[in-house]
Write an enzyme that holds these catalytic residues in place. Structure first.
Site, PDB file in Angstrom:
ATOM      1  N   LYS A  53     -49.152  34.505  27.242  1.00 17.88           N
ATOM      2  CA  LYS A  53     -50.753  33.641  26.816  1.00 17.88           C
ATOM      3  C   LYS A  53     -51.567  32.997  27.939  1.00 17.88           C
ATOM      4  O   LYS A  53     -51.602  33.436  29.191  1.00 17.88           O
ATOM      5  CB  LYS A  53     -50.143  32.777  25.439  1.00 17.88           C
ATOM      6  CG  LYS A  53     -50.632  33.752  24.587  1.00 17.88           C
ATOM      7  CD  LYS A  53     -49.954  33.112  23.134  1.00 17.88           C
ATOM      8  CE  LYS A  53     -49.393  33.901  21.720  1.00 17.88           C
ATOM      9  NZ  LYS A  53     -50.088  34.367  21.051  1.00 17.88           N
ATOM     10  N   TYR A  83     -42.403  34.091  14.728  1.00 21.01           N
ATOM     11  CA  TYR A  83     -42.577  35.896  15.187  1.00 21.01           C
ATOM     12  C   TYR A  83     -42.249  35.541  16.908  1.00 21.01           C
ATOM     13  O   TYR A  83     -42.891  34.429  17.176  1.00 21.01           O
ATOM     14  CB  TYR A  83     -44.304  36.416  14.808  1.00 21.01           C
ATOM     15  CG  TYR A  83     -44.734  37.100  15.490  1.00 21.01           C
ATOM     16  CD1 TYR A  83     -45.186  37.711  16.787  1.00 21.01           C
ATOM     17  CD2 TYR A  83     -44.149  38.507  14.730  1.00 21.01           C
ATOM     18  CE1 TYR A  83     -46.418  38.698  17.574  1.00 21.01           C
ATOM     19  CE2 TYR A  83     -44.673  39.682  15.538  1.00 21.01           C
ATOM     20  CZ  TYR A  83     -46.058  39.958  15.962  1.00 21.01           C
ATOM     21  OH  TYR A  83     -46.043  40.725  17.193  1.00 21.01           O
ATOM     22  N   ASP A  91     -39.027  29.988  22.600  1.00 23.38           N
ATOM     23  CA  ASP A  91     -39.625  31.632  22.906  1.00 23.38           C
ATOM     24  C   ASP A  91     -41.095  30.200  22.381  1.00 23.38           C
ATOM     25  O   ASP A  91     -41.683  30.033  21.753  1.00 23.38           O
ATOM     26  CB  ASP A  91     -39.785  32.040  21.934  1.00 23.38           C
ATOM     27  CG  ASP A  91     -41.179  33.256  21.467  1.00 23.38           C
ATOM     28  OD1 ASP A  91     -41.278  33.776  20.926  1.00 23.38           O
ATOM     29  OD2 ASP A  91     -41.999  32.978  22.521  1.00 23.38           O
TER      30      ASP A  91
END
Ligand code: KE4
Length: 415
Positions: free
Chosen positions: A267, A144, A239
């Protein structure tokens, strides 16, 4: 345990917000029941509106590696806010953040701040295409990378959880340049390169797949990707929205000893505030406007409040390398403890842990999908009712913070 306020709030929320949530996986759709509305958090614990307390293994999906409401982060925000929240103009804090990221991640020579992991990924992909003048992007089923159209193809996380790995509203045109390979299967990548000779701009990979549960790279998978991209003239994009500044101060690049050409962050670099970033070699990043012709922009990119929270978070991590030893040790303790009490498949990398509801090996999307999600729902609700808050989805990670203690892990394992 009383949960009446959460249920009432959820009924209200569903009237005004799709599914009552601002991000699908939060709706508890995969586990039944209703979301417990959280009122406050401190350290490794969160507290819902009915006063229930939980050991928190979601940590806002990764940002809270220092624990919730860390005093140094709160102090930085309170000091910054009195001078204004956002100006839409250059500030010193943005320069400090960029210099800090470059200091901590040697492979990065330039970095651009954005407001989410999704923005970071969509920007990095655009840069890869602009730099290489190629069109195709290879991603991996079950990984994802946020909700940009081109990434919602066989996506993990909430897309996988809600059974919509290929989202509605994503046109064939938007998806046609996204090629899907199998995680941990280098031959599936080689085949795509052969079928699209000279037209693959980049391979984007989660260095540790943490959106189909936690699936570690095996058999030097990342090293083989690095070599293949070099041979094919494609860029390798890590990523690191989850792994960045979590596996080590230098993230997965340091942890695995492999450098990507572009890296995306989110994050942790916001310390709980909305921040994303992408960075890489100067020659690549100088494609980005206003220097180059790859356009990317953002009203709140680099805003002072988010920068102040992110800067002190990264500094706290950089100044205390023992944090990584501690969270990675606790991750090992939890995963080894879970293996002792269950014969399910348990996977962990550092402070990322996942127990799959299957006894078979899990190495990719297809094997992760064999997990018994009904069984997971039962496990989730048992833990929730006993004060343990994990992600309401089999296809997520358990995130351990520096605020978690050995006692927390022991208490969790004893449930
Ligand atoms: P955001 O746009 O949600 O900040 O980041 C997207 C993203 C990109 N890359 C990776 C590897 C990610 O894990 C994410 C987002 N992670 C999910 C949790 N697995 C966010 C939680 C949610 O969607 O509610």
């Amino acid at each position: 345990m009383t949960i009446s306020k959460s249920k009432l709030l959820f009924e209200r929320a569903k009237k005004v917000i799709p599914g009552g949530v601002n991000s699908p996986v939060r709706a508890f759709g995969a586990v039944g029941g209703w979301p417990h509305f959280i009122k406050r958090a401190k350290g490794a614990r969160i507290y819902d509106v009915d006063g229930n307390e939980y050991i928190d293994y979601v940590g806002s999906w990764g940002p809270m590696i220092l624990g919730h409401s860390h005093p140094r982060v709160l102090e930085a925000i309170s000091k910054t806010m009195v001078d204004g929240l956002s100006f839409g103009a250059a500030t010193e804090l943005e320069v400090q953040m960029a210099e800090l990221i470059l200091e901590l991640v040697p492979s990065i020579e330039m970095v651009r701040m954005v407001n989410s992991g999704t923005e970071a990924v969509m920007s990095a992909i655009r840069v890869a295409r602009g730099y290489t003048k190629r069109e195709k992007i290879i991603k991996f089923a079950g990984c994802y990378h946020g909700h940009a159209d081109s990434m919602l193809v066989r996506a993990g996380s909430g897309a996988m959880t809600n059974g919509i790995p290929n989202s509605g509203g994503v046109t064939a045109g938007a998806a046609k340049d996204t090629l899907i390979a199998r995680y941990n299967d280098i031959d599936s990548v080689k085949l795509l390169f052969e079928q699209n000779k000279g037209n693959v701009a980049a391979v984007i990979v989660e260095p540790v797949a943490a959106n189909m549960g936690v699936v570690p790279p095996e058999d030097n998978f990342l090293g083989k990707l690095r070599k293949l991209c070099d041979e094919e003239g494609a860029l390798l994009i890590f990523d690191e929205v989850i792994t960045g500044f979590r596996l080590a101060i230098g993230g997965a690049q340091q942890y695995f000893g492999i450098n990507a050409d572009l890296v995306t962050y989110g994050k942790i670099i916001g310390g709980g505030m909305p921040v994303g970033a992408y960075g890489g070699r100067r020659e690549i990043m100088e494609c980005v406007a206003p220097v180059g012709d790859v356009y990317q922009a953002g009203t709140l990119s680099g805003n002072p409040l988010a920068m102040s929270a992110g800067i002190v978070t990264l500094k706290e991590l950089a100044e205390n390398p023992g944090i990584f030893e501690n969270v990675n040790r606790l991750g090992h303790k939890l995963s080894e403890g879970l293996k002792k009490i269950t014969n399910n498949t348990v996977k962990a990398v550092g402070s990322l842990v996942c127990m799959f509801m299957t006894k078979e090996e899990v190495t990719d999307y297809d094997s992760a999908m064999k997990s018994d999600t009904r069984q997971f729902g039962k496990c989730f609700n048992y833990l929730l009712n006993n004060g343990i808050y994990i992600a309401p989805s089999q296809f997520e990670a358990m995130f351990i913070s520096n605020a978690h203690t050995d006692k927390d892990i022991d208490e969790t394992l004893e449930k």
